[in-house]
Write a protein that holds these residues in place. Structure first.
Motif, PDB file in Angstrom:
ATOM      1  N   ARG A  17       0.822  -1.206   0.000  1.00  0.00           N
ATOM      2  CA  ARG A  17       0.000   0.000   0.000  1.00  0.00           C
ATOM      3  C   ARG A  17       0.855   1.254   0.000  1.00  0.00           C
ATOM      4  NH1 ARG A  17       0.830   1.913   5.051  1.00  0.00           N
ATOM      5  NH2 ARG A  17       0.917   0.512   6.841  1.00  0.00           N
ATOM      6  N   ARG A  18       0.176   2.390  -0.012  1.00  0.00           N
ATOM      7  CA  ARG A  18       0.851   3.677   0.171  1.00  0.00           C
ATOM      8  C   ARG A  18       1.320   3.777   1.627  1.00  0.00           C
ATOM      9  NH1 ARG A  18       0.088   7.515  -3.654  1.00  0.00           N
ATOM     10  NH2 ARG A  18      -1.542   7.099  -5.164  1.00  0.00           N
ATOM     11  N   PHE A  19       2.367   4.554   1.820  1.00  0.00           N
ATOM     12  CA  PHE A  19       2.768   4.869   3.196  1.00  0.00           C
ATOM     13  C   PHE A  19       1.740   5.801   3.811  1.00  0.00           C
ATOM     14  CE2 PHE A  19       6.946   3.297   2.089  1.00  0.00           C
ATOM     15  CZ  PHE A  19       7.407   2.794   3.302  1.00  0.00           C
ATOM     16  N   ARG A  20       1.595   5.705   5.121  1.00  0.00           N
ATOM     17  CA  ARG A  20       0.700   6.561   5.897  1.00  0.00           C
ATOM     18  C   ARG A  20       1.536   7.338   6.907  1.00  0.00           C
ATOM     19  NH1 ARG A  20      -3.021   1.352   6.942  1.00  0.00           N
ATOM     20  NH2 ARG A  20      -3.893   1.221   4.849  1.00  0.00           N
ATOM     21  N   ALA A  21       1.044   8.458   7.353  1.00  0.00           N
ATOM     22  CA  ALA A  21       1.776   9.288   8.320  1.00  0.00           C
ATOM     23  C   ALA A  21       2.156   8.487   9.563  1.00  0.00           C
ATOM     24  CB  ALA A  21       0.944  10.512   8.701  1.00  0.00           C
ATOM     25  N   GLU A  22       1.272   7.616  10.008  1.00  0.00           N
ATOM     26  CA  GLU A  22       1.546   6.843  11.224  1.00  0.00           C
ATOM     27  C   GLU A  22       2.625   5.782  11.039  1.00  0.00           C
ATOM     28  OE1 GLU A  22      -2.373   5.071   9.540  1.00  0.00           O
ATOM     29  OE2 GLU A  22      -1.497   7.067   9.722  1.00  0.00           O
ATOM     30  N   ASP A  23       3.085   5.566   9.800  1.00  0.00           N
ATOM     31  CA  ASP A  23       4.170   4.624   9.541  1.00  0.00           C
ATOM     32  C   ASP A  23       5.547   5.197   9.886  1.00  0.00           C
ATOM     33  OD1 ASP A  23       2.460   2.645   8.464  1.00  0.00           O
ATOM     34  OD2 ASP A  23       2.626   3.492   6.439  1.00  0.00           O
ATOM     35  N   ALA A  24       5.636   6.508  10.066  1.00  0.00           N
ATOM     36  CA  ALA A  24       6.939   7.173  10.220  1.00  0.00           C
ATOM     37  C   ALA A  24       7.823   6.572  11.314  1.00  0.00           C
ATOM     38  CB  ALA A  24       6.757   8.669  10.425  1.00  0.00           C
ATOM     39  N   PRO A  25       7.334   6.324  12.536  1.00  0.00           N
ATOM     40  CA  PRO A  25       8.231   5.779  13.562  1.00  0.00           C
ATOM     41  C   PRO A  25       8.806   4.407  13.196  1.00  0.00           C
ATOM     42  CG  PRO A  25       6.227   6.647  14.582  1.00  0.00           C
ATOM     43  CD  PRO A  25       6.009   6.647  13.091  1.00  0.00           C
ATOM     44  N   ILE A  26       7.984   3.549  12.612  1.00  0.00           N
ATOM     45  CA  ILE A  26       8.458   2.212  12.245  1.00  0.00           C
ATOM     46  C   ILE A  26       9.431   2.301  11.073  1.00  0.00           C
ATOM     47  CG2 ILE A  26       7.778  -0.072  11.397  1.00  0.00           C
ATOM     48  CD1 ILE A  26       5.100   0.367  12.923  1.00  0.00           C
ATOM     49  N   LEU A  27       9.092   3.114  10.066  1.00  0.00           N
ATOM     50  CA  LEU A  27       9.989   3.329   8.927  1.00  0.00           C
ATOM     51  C   LEU A  27      11.348   3.820   9.407  1.00  0.00           C
ATOM     52  CD1 LEU A  27      10.546   3.616   5.840  1.00  0.00           C
ATOM     53  CD2 LEU A  27       9.544   5.911   6.012  1.00  0.00           C
ATOM     54  N   ALA A  28      11.343   4.799  10.288  1.00  0.00           N
ATOM     55  CA  ALA A  28      12.602   5.341  10.814  1.00  0.00           C
ATOM     56  C   ALA A  28      13.381   4.272  11.568  1.00  0.00           C
ATOM     57  CB  ALA A  28      12.315   6.535  11.723  1.00  0.00           C
ATOM     58  N   ALA A  29      12.689   3.466  12.345  1.00  0.00           N
ATOM     59  CA  ALA A  29      13.370   2.442  13.151  1.00  0.00           C
ATOM     60  C   ALA A  29      14.050   1.398  12.280  1.00  0.00           C
ATOM     61  CB  ALA A  29      12.378   1.777  14.102  1.00  0.00           C
ATOM     62  N   TYR A  30      13.356   0.852  11.285  1.00  0.00           N
ATOM     63  CA  TYR A  30      14.019  -0.202  10.509  1.00  0.00           C
ATOM     64  C   TYR A  30      15.047   0.353   9.550  1.00  0.00           C
ATOM     65  CZ  TYR A  30      10.708  -0.001   6.440  1.00  0.00           C
ATOM     66  OH  TYR A  30       9.951   0.357   5.347  1.00  0.00           O
ATOM     67  N   ARG A  31      14.844   1.560   9.032  1.00  0.00           N
ATOM     68  CA  ARG A  31      15.852   2.132   8.136  1.00  0.00           C
ATOM     69  C   ARG A  31      17.081   2.628   8.903  1.00  0.00           C
ATOM     70  NH1 ARG A  31      14.269   4.830   2.599  1.00  0.00           N
ATOM     71  NH2 ARG A  31      13.228   3.041   1.661  1.00  0.00           N
ATOM     72  N   ALA A  32      16.958   2.865  10.192  1.00  0.00           N
ATOM     73  CA  ALA A  32      18.109   3.270  11.006  1.00  0.00           C
ATOM     74  C   ALA A  32      18.928   2.068  11.469  1.00  0.00           C
ATOM     75  CB  ALA A  32      17.634   4.076  12.218  1.00  0.00           C
ATOM     76  N   ASP A  33      18.403   0.874  11.324  1.00  0.00           N
ATOM     77  CA  ASP A  33      19.102  -0.349  11.714  1.00  0.00           C
ATOM     78  C   ASP A  33      20.313  -0.536  10.795  1.00  0.00           C
ATOM     79  OD1 ASP A  33      19.991  -3.018  11.972  1.00  0.00           O
ATOM     80  OD2 ASP A  33      17.957  -3.822  12.156  1.00  0.00           O
ATOM     81  N   PRO A  34      21.531  -0.565  11.337  1.00  0.00           N
ATOM     82  CA  PRO A  34      22.727  -0.701  10.494  1.00  0.00           C
ATOM     83  C   PRO A  34      22.720  -1.945   9.606  1.00  0.00           C
ATOM     84  CG  PRO A  34      23.345  -0.175  12.753  1.00  0.00           C
ATOM     85  CD  PRO A  34      21.866  -0.440  12.750  1.00  0.00           C
TER      86      PRO A  34
END
Length: 178
Positions: A17-34
């Motif tokens: 699906r499209r990203f939603r505003a409420e996805d931001a914390p999870i998106l940030a968490a997994y993309r910050a994982d080295p």
């Protein structure tokens, strides 16, 4: 936009699906994982960046030549974001697309990335008029290499390069639909 019109694809286990505003914390968490970011084009990713990224996608749509579109991957059973798949039609060759994929560490090894990549490729072939999709994979990324090989992609090139100061080989794989 309603939740229903946010969906592009539903598979056995995923809502793509499209990203939603409420996805931001999870998106940030997994993309910050080295471990997740190791073979990706970013080195840092925070929640403010995730919010900006999602806002930039809201007006977009898949299939615009030269523009990456990121599909959000959510578990169908929970609706929880677990990763994303990017697709970009090549400028000047709109029947060719590039694909990239990212999955949070704890969801890897379950076949979810394969399921998502297969579904997005089917969507590109059937809905966007794509005839050829290419993936560039760092040869140190064993899981990604296994994914494209398992899905029957054909290796067409190997290019030596320097990535983040390290020597590597980028392997280019192609999936065609004639």
């Amino acid at each position: 936009m309603s939740e229903e019109t946010d969906r592009f694809i539903t598979t056995a286990r995923l809502q793509i699906r499209r990203f939603r505003a409420e996805d931001a914390p999870i998106l940030a968490a997994y993309r910050a994982d080295p471990e997740v970011a190791r073979y990706q084009g970013w080195t840092e990713f925070d929640e403010a960046g995730a919010r900006e990224f999602i806002a930039g996608l809201r007006a977009g749509r898949p299939g615009v030549p030269g523009v990456w579109y990121q599909f959000a991957l959510a578990l169908l059973s929970e609706g929880t974001l677990i990763g994303d798949v990017g697709l970009r039609l090549v400028t000047g060759e709109p029947t060719t697309a590039d694909i990239g994929y990212t999955l949070m560490t704890r969801q890897q090894g379950r076949g979810l990335a394969s399921e998502a990549v297969r579904a997005v490729c089917d969507y590109a072939f059937s809905q966007l008029g794509v005839r050829r999709i290419q993936a560039t994979v760092d040869d140190r990324n064993a899981r990604s290499l296994a994914l494209v090989r398992r899905l029957g992609w054909r290796e067409v090139a190997a290019v030596e390069t320097i990535w983040r100061g390290e020597h590597c080989v980028d392997r280019v794989f192609v999936l065609s639909r004639e």
